[in-house]
Design a protein around this motif. Structure first.
Motif, PDB file in Angstrom:
ATOM      1  N   UNK A   1      41.677  41.016  37.840  1.00  0.00           N
ATOM      2  CA  UNK A   1      40.373  40.343  37.910  1.00  0.00           C
ATOM      3  C   UNK A   1      40.469  39.286  38.998  1.00  0.00           C
ATOM      4  N   UNK A   2      39.456  39.230  39.853  1.00  0.00           N
ATOM      5  CA  UNK A   2      39.426  38.238  40.927  1.00  0.00           C
ATOM      6  C   UNK A   2      38.179  37.377  40.787  1.00  0.00           C
ATOM      7  N   UNK A   3      38.381  36.061  40.740  1.00  0.00           N
ATOM      8  CA  UNK A   3      37.263  35.117  40.719  1.00  0.00           C
ATOM      9  C   UNK A   3      37.265  34.363  42.043  1.00  0.00           C
ATOM     10  N   UNK A   4      36.215  34.572  42.830  1.00  0.00           N
ATOM     11  CA  UNK A   4      36.042  33.898  44.123  1.00  0.00           C
ATOM     12  C   UNK A   4      35.096  32.716  43.951  1.00  0.00           C
TER      13      UNK A   4
ATOM     14  N   UNK B   1      39.177  40.135  30.946  1.00  0.00           N
ATOM     15  CA  UNK B   1      40.178  39.275  31.595  1.00  0.00           C
ATOM     16  C   UNK B   1      39.870  37.811  31.283  1.00  0.00           C
ATOM     17  N   UNK B   2      38.587  37.469  31.364  1.00  0.00           N
ATOM     18  CA  UNK B   2      38.139  36.087  31.130  1.00  0.00           C
ATOM     19  C   UNK B   2      36.859  36.120  30.303  1.00  0.00           C
TER      20      UNK B   2
ATOM     21  N   UNK C   1      39.749  44.541  36.992  1.00  0.00           N
ATOM     22  CA  UNK C   1      39.251  45.378  38.078  1.00  0.00           C
ATOM     23  C   UNK C   1      37.949  44.891  38.676  1.00  0.00           C
ATOM     24  N   UNK C   2      37.469  43.749  38.201  1.00  0.00           N
ATOM     25  CA  UNK C   2      36.175  43.224  38.649  1.00  0.00           C
ATOM     26  C   UNK C   2      36.358  42.014  39.573  1.00  0.00           C
TER      27      UNK C   2
END
Length: 235
Positions: A198-201, A5-6, A35-36
């Motif tokens: 994809x989730x970046x917190x 994704x990135x 999915x991460x």
């Protein structure tokens, strides 16, 4: 098929402040899969927000490559970046960033409006998203008629309504109590898993890192260490 994704390769960001050079990011390389859930953890000034801005195309690196959903965002001009963000990225903000004059359904459907989606379709999708985040009875409410937790749920619904492959969340629970924080993070994780996003917190709160598959500890523009949450990696 695009697997990552990135992907960041040797990203460096240097600001000039008068005669001085300030290194905001120092040779950063890392990647995030679909999915991460990835957490950038660090205090104010550690470089985590600058790194988020790089990935979102809001800032250009001094050098290095920033590849998001298979595209080199560091090479795009502003017009292409705007279009790219509309199609590929959803944002969740600490301060919610809801328009106070709009109802929940109007706030959530806004990204679809920018995409030129038909009014009936965008309203249906907005209602479905608000139901998914537990706000079925609040679709006509304006932000002032909702609690902080409810407003953030609207913000989450808005970020996810376009099914963008990548979601960035900048201190998404900074204004919430611990119980609401847990609820909001579990909600985001459920949606990310369902949509294979994809989730970046980005956060300074170590308690939030337990929700991530990988935690990148940032200090002075460097990734100091990476922690893998093996219990999360299995799903």
């Amino acid at each position: 098929m695009i697997k990552k994704a990135i992907e960041l390769k040797n990203v460096r960001k240097v600001y000039r402040v008068g005669e001085e050079k300030v290194i905001a990011l120092n040779d950063i390389s890392f990647s995030v899969d679909y999915g991460e859930v990835c957490c950038l953890l660090g205090t104010s000034g550690s470089g985590k927000s600058t790194l988020l801005n790089m990935m979102a195309g809001l800032e250009k690196p001094t050098r290095g490559q920033v590849i998001v959903n298979g595209r080199h965002v560091e090479k795009m001009d502003e017009n292409r970046l705007v279009q790219f963000r509309q199609k590929n990225i959803g944002f969740v903000f600490q301060s919610y960033n809801l328009l106070p004059t709009l109802t929940a359904i109007e706030n959530v459907s806004l990204p679809l409006t920018f995409r030129g989606v038909n009014k009936k379709i965008r309203e249906r999708l907005a209602v479905e998203m608000l139901e998914a985040v537990g706000l079925k009875t609040h679709i006509k409410h304006k932000p002032t008629q909702m609690s902080g937790g409810q407003q953030q749920r609207v913000g989450i619904a808005r970020a996810f309504v376009t099914k963008a492959p990548i979601i960035f969340a900048d201190e998404p629970t900074g204004n919430l109590d611990s119980k609401t924080t847990d609820e909001v993070l579990k909600l985001m994780l459920r949606l990310v898993k369902e949509n294979n996003q994809a989730l970046v917190l980005v956060t300074h709160d170590k308690g939030i890192s337990k929700f991530a598959h990988k935690v990148y500890y940032m200090l002075d523009g460097n990734i100091e260490k990476v922690e893998v949450n093996s219990s999360k990696m299995g799903g």
